[in-house]
Design a protein around this motif. Structure first.
Motif, mmCIF file in Angstrom:
data_model
loop_
_atom_site.group_PDB
_atom_site.id
_atom_site.type_symbol
_atom_site.label_atom_id
_atom_site.label_comp_id
_atom_site.label_asym_id
_atom_site.label_seq_id
_atom_site.Cartn_x
_atom_site.Cartn_y
_atom_site.Cartn_z
ATOM 1 N N GLU A 5 28.931 27.113 34.430
ATOM 2 C CA GLU A 5 28.830 27.195 35.882
ATOM 3 C C GLU A 5 30.127 26.695 36.504
ATOM 4 O O GLU A 5 30.838 25.859 35.930
ATOM 5 C CB GLU A 5 27.642 26.381 36.390
ATOM 6 N N PHE A 6 30.410 27.206 37.701
ATOM 7 C CA PHE A 6 31.652 26.874 38.390
ATOM 8 C C PHE A 6 31.356 26.532 39.845
ATOM 9 O O PHE A 6 30.300 26.874 40.376
ATOM 10 C CB PHE A 6 32.635 28.048 38.332
ATOM 11 N N SER A 7 32.329 25.866 40.479
ATOM 12 C CA SER A 7 32.224 25.538 41.897
ATOM 13 C C SER A 7 33.576 25.784 42.551
ATOM 14 O O SER A 7 34.571 26.091 41.882
ATOM 15 C CB SER A 7 31.819 24.072 42.083
ATOM 16 N N ARG A 8 33.622 25.609 43.860
ATOM 17 C CA ARG A 8 34.873 25.810 44.595
ATOM 18 C C ARG A 8 35.938 24.792 44.179
ATOM 19 O O ARG A 8 37.131 25.032 44.367
ATOM 20 C CB ARG A 8 34.621 25.709 46.104
ATOM 21 N N ALA A 9 35.508 23.681 43.624
ATOM 22 C CA ALA A 9 36.463 22.650 43.206
ATOM 23 C C ALA A 9 37.125 22.970 41.866
ATOM 24 O O ALA A 9 38.088 22.302 41.484
ATOM 25 C CB ALA A 9 35.762 21.296 43.121
ATOM 26 N N ASP A 10 36.631 23.969 41.166
ATOM 27 C CA ASP A 10 37.156 24.270 39.831
ATOM 28 C C ASP A 10 38.471 25.030 39.891
ATOM 29 O O ASP A 10 38.725 25.822 40.807
ATOM 30 C CB ASP A 10 36.138 25.089 39.030
ATOM 31 N N CYS A 32 32.657 35.321 37.288
ATOM 32 C CA CYS A 32 31.754 34.235 37.690
ATOM 33 C C CYS A 32 32.518 33.134 38.411
ATOM 34 O O CYS A 32 32.060 32.599 39.427
ATOM 35 C CB CYS A 32 31.048 33.659 36.461
ATOM 36 N N ALA A 36 32.210 31.977 42.488
ATOM 37 C CA ALA A 36 31.884 30.613 42.908
ATOM 38 C C ALA A 36 32.958 30.000 43.799
ATOM 39 O O ALA A 36 32.795 28.875 44.279
ATOM 40 C CB ALA A 36 31.670 29.734 41.677
ATOM 41 N N ALA A 38 36.138 29.438 42.757
ATOM 42 C CA ALA A 38 37.121 28.697 41.968
ATOM 43 C C ALA A 38 38.477 29.395 42.006
ATOM 44 O O ALA A 38 38.567 30.611 42.201
ATOM 45 C CB ALA A 38 36.642 28.567 40.527
#
Length: 330
Positions: A5-10, A32, A36, A38
């Motif tokens: 899983e990923f987020s905008r902070a990645d 993916c 997200a 990233a």
């Protein structure tokens, strides 16, 4: 973290040995991460210029000189850029190192230049997630790039997660699968279509690779000041056997806690026939049968990682390794 899983902070850094590896191994994963929010950067180690059989077929030539090889590399780099445009619609940063195709093992053993450059790339982008080839991949460029990245990570101590992929494997997928989604898969296949030079002779094989689920072994990179010393002498059981009368080399890289790396490349003839010993001034090696023992001699800094391989000497008619790198770590 055990999920993909990923987020905008990645900040996702995908390192590919050749053009098309970024799509085959990570086409859906890249989508993916972008979905997200990233940041995604792809690092192409080589331009795939030493790929003679498709080039002979498409260009109707037998002899491939330096100029023709450069032109082929330019074509393959352009194909990768087009594929990443399909996957990311302009949202993917791309860096091309232009290292020699089928030459990453030589570069790794020659000096510290490749590791230094990779450490600089890691430091500049500061990935939270690093996607890299698996050590067990049977293509020597893939496994050599894994070792070079591992050494760069030991040097930089970035607190990132490593996602290791295999393209050319012999034991089947391992790790965590990324569930495939039809829209992502269709876009991945559209990106693969940009690699027309590779599909010319290997369409069925590459489509089979692209359509299987993407698998990743997940691991944390070494945290700052956490590298553990290896118990010495370090012992590795090498699995290579002399199956035919070809020349072999013993390749060893030994990383110390102070950041120094001992590199050894020694001809062996047929492995396993006679004991072998060497003292480099920094480390001593002894190989008998399939057992390799290594210990420090000229350094007070403890060893933190060792890689060794019985390598078929070049030039090689068959690219893929039958026996690859073995690693010792605490």
């Amino acid at each position: 973290m055990s999920s993909l899983e990923f987020s905008r902070a990645d900040r996702l850094l995908v390192v590919a040995p050749h053009p098309d590896d970024e799509t085959l191994a990570c086409g859906e994963l890249i989508q993916c991460a972008l979905a997200a929010g990233a940041s995604v950067r792809v690092l192409l180690a080589s331009d795939g210029d030493d790929n003679p059989w498709p080039q002979r077929w498409l260009e109707r030539r037998v002899w491939i000189g330096a100029a023709a090889r450069r032109r082929w590399g330019e074509r393959r780099r352009a194909e990768a850029l087009a594929a990443l445009e399909v996957l990311g619609a302009g949202a993917i940063e791309v860096r091309c190192l232009g290292w020699p195709d089928q030459g990453l093992t030589r570069a790794l053993l020659a000096d510290d230049a490749a590791v230094t450059l990779l450490a600089a790339e890691l430091g500049t982008f500061a990935p939270t997630q690093l996607v890299m080839p698996a050590l067990a991949d049977r293509h020597p460029d893939h496994s050599a790039l894994h070792v070079a990245l591992a050494l760069a990570l030991l040097r930089t101590r970035l607190p990132c997660r490593c996602l290791r992929y295999g393209v050319h494997g012999g034991s089947g997928p391992t790790g965590t699968p990324l569930p495939s989604a039809p829209p992502r898969l269709q876009r991945k296949l559209a990106a693969l279509a940009c690699h027309a030079s590779q599909l010319a002779l290997s369409r069925r094989r590459l489509l089979a690779i692209a359509q299987r689920p993407e698998w990743f072994d997940l691991a944390a990179a070494p945290a700052a000041d956490s590298a553990k010393a290896l118990a010495e002498p370090v012992t590795l059981r090498l699995t290579a056997q002399a199956r035919w009368p070809l020349r072999h080399e013993l390749l060893v890289l030994a990383a110390s806690a102070d950041g120094s790396v001992s590199r050894i490349r020694a001809p062996l003839g047929l492995p396993g026939r006679t004991p072998f010993a060497i003292d480099t001034g920094a480390v001593t090696l002894r190989l008998q049968g399939g057992d390799l023992q290594l210990a420090r001699t000229g350094s007070t800094s403890p060893l933190v990682a060792v890689w060794a391989k019985l390598h078929r000497s070049e030039p090689r008619l068959i690219v893929f390794d039958r026996d690859g790198w073995q690693q010792a770590e605490a």
